[in-house]
Design a protein around this motif. Structure first.
Motif, PDB file in Angstrom:
ATOM      1  N   ALA A 213       0.149  20.161  -0.291  1.00 22.42           N
ATOM      2  CA  ALA A 213      -0.221  21.527   0.119  1.00 22.42           C
ATOM      3  C   ALA A 213       0.793  22.533  -0.433  1.00 22.42           C
ATOM      4  CB  ALA A 213      -0.295  21.615   1.637  1.00 22.42           C
ATOM      5  N   GLN A 265      -5.723  18.931  -2.872  1.00 19.64           N
ATOM      6  CA  GLN A 265      -4.807  19.874  -3.551  1.00 19.64           C
ATOM      7  C   GLN A 265      -4.344  19.300  -4.891  1.00 19.64           C
ATOM      8  OE1 GLN A 265      -4.287  18.668  -0.421  1.00 19.64           O
ATOM      9  NE2 GLN A 265      -3.862  20.330   1.017  1.00 19.64           N
ATOM     10  N   ASP A 301      -5.711  17.462   8.539  1.00 16.10           N
ATOM     11  CA  ASP A 301      -4.308  17.873   8.359  1.00 16.10           C
ATOM     12  C   ASP A 301      -3.690  18.232   9.701  1.00 16.10           C
ATOM     13  OD1 ASP A 301      -5.010  20.496   8.996  1.00 16.10           O
ATOM     14  OD2 ASP A 301      -5.021  21.191   6.918  1.00 16.10           O
ATOM     15  N   SER A 335      -0.718  12.617   0.979  1.00 15.83           N
ATOM     16  CA  SER A 335      -0.636  13.885   1.711  1.00 15.83           C
ATOM     17  C   SER A 335      -0.050  13.649   3.095  1.00 15.83           C
ATOM     18  CB  SER A 335      -2.036  14.492   1.845  1.00 15.83           C
ATOM     19  OG  SER A 335      -2.095  15.368   2.951  1.00 15.83           O
TER      20      SER A 335
END
Ligand code: SF4
Ligand code: SF4
Length: 361
Positions: A213, A265, A301, A335
């Motif tokens: 991110a 991303q 997330d 992530s």
């Protein structure tokens, strides 16, 4: 609402279209039409025509993860992420943000992270302190690893140590601006936070960004918003792939079979899909999830879970179901946010690992 003509054109093109509704991870998790790109566009178009007030659609505007799956799927080139972010910005300017978003924004401005945290876990703080000396390479950990998944931050440091990298980690790491960008888009406050971070990065030849991110923000959005850094910014995944290729990171391949969850991303925004695969393939047997690389499905997330915890958990559970449906037993993600979201699902079918877990295990 003051919306640009460009965004109005995208809104009016999406509002009666159903073509991407099947791809939205949030809509698929909730089963609600309101969570599709076109429903969001319809709401914004009603505000633009002064049929309803902006405040009436803001909860719905924050149900979008801005993952870009709809943008990627759109055959006619319309961009729901763009109009969603511009609506967030306008709501911020007009003082019409929901209270729960105002709290997160205030936290970003006061503490540099949306969670309002100021203290890291002792293990991570000590690991960072051990790399306080100035070097040519900065490891940028990001807010999620520092405050919400400190074991992951600690492991990122351990992996670079294992590879013999001389690097700096900052006790007072600045905010990348990624969280503010998600919350209020290209506001002056977002750009100011990004400019402050870029100034810190200017002191380093290389900045290795752990969280995808943050990497998206620094490598893509900074330039879009007129913020530049002199440093060479690389993703953690690409940096690890380079270390492996150079023989600096030793790998012992196991027969463990894994699938890789592409963070959007990296794959969609930064066009990076093979670097993590090169690393994973050095440690395990890699096979592919349905919908991989640029087709990836967001798996949740930490930031959106602050105000939509049940939705994020359902999103993550659906992605785990994608893995179980092909018989996968281990899922690896690069992530931090997706790692925490996937781990939050109570299940025992699929082991969830981060890339650093896989390397250090
Ligand atoms: S992004 Fe494209 S496919 Fe999706 S609703 Fe808009 S016009 Fe339709
Ligand atoms: S950006 Fe992602 S979450 Fe938002 S509407 Fe598009 S597919 Fe759904």
């Amino acid at each position: 609402m003051m919306m640009s003509d460009k965004c109005k054109q995208h809104v009016d093109s999406c509002r009666f279209c159903w073509m991407c509704h099947h791809i939205c991870p949030v809509g698929n998790a909730t089963g609600q039409e309101r969570n599709t790109a076109r429903a969001r566009a319809l709401g914004i178009s009603l505000v633009n025509r002064e049929a309803i007030d902006l405040s009436e659609i803001m909860d719905n505007i924050y149900e979008c993860a801005t993952c870009g799956a709809c943008v990627h799927d759109c055959k006619t080139g319309w961009d729901p992420v763009m109009f969603t972010k511009e609506t967030r910005l306008q709501a911020a300017l007009e003082g019409k943000l929901p209270a729960y978003i105002n709290t997160l924004v205030d936290n970003c401005l006061d503490t540099g992270n949306a969670y309002g945290k100021t203290v890291m876990c002792e293990t991570l703080a000590a690991a960072i302190a051990a790399h306080a000396a100035k070097t040519e390479t900065l490891l940028f950990l990001g807010a999620d690893a520092r405050y919400m998944a400190c074991r992951q931050g600690f492991k990122a440091i351990s992996v670079l140590e294992k590879a013999g990298v001389s690097f700096t980690a900052l006790a007072d790491e600045p905010a990348s601006g990624a969280q503010l960008d998600f919350l209020i888009g290209a506001a002056e406050e977002t750009k100011a936070q990004m400019a402050a971070a870029a100034k810190v990065m200017d002191d380093y030849a290389t900045v290795v960004v752990f969280d995808p991110a943050d990497a998206k923000a620094i490598k893509q959005l900074y330039h879009e918003y007129g913020v530049e850094t002199k440093a060479n910014v690389v993703t953690f995944t690409a940096y690890l792939a380079e270390l492996l290729a150079a023989g600096n990171l030793a790998a012992k391949k196991s027969d463990r079979a894994v699938v890789y969850q592409d963070p959007y991303q990296l794959s969609r925004d930064l066009c990076e899909t093979e670097e993590a695969r090169a690393v994973i393939s050095a440690f395990a047997e890699l096979s592919e999830l349905h919908l991989n690389r640029t087709e990836t499905i967001w798996a949740g997330d930490i930031l959106m879970a602050q105000y939509k915890p049940d939705t994020v958990k359902r999103v993550a559970a659906r992605r785990i179901f994608n893995a179980t449906s092909i018989g996968a037993k281990t899922m690896v993600t690069a992530s931090v946010g997706e790692y925490v979201a996937l781990k939050s699902v109570e299940q025992s079918d699929v082991e969830i690992l981060s890339l650093v877990d896989l390397i250090l295990d």
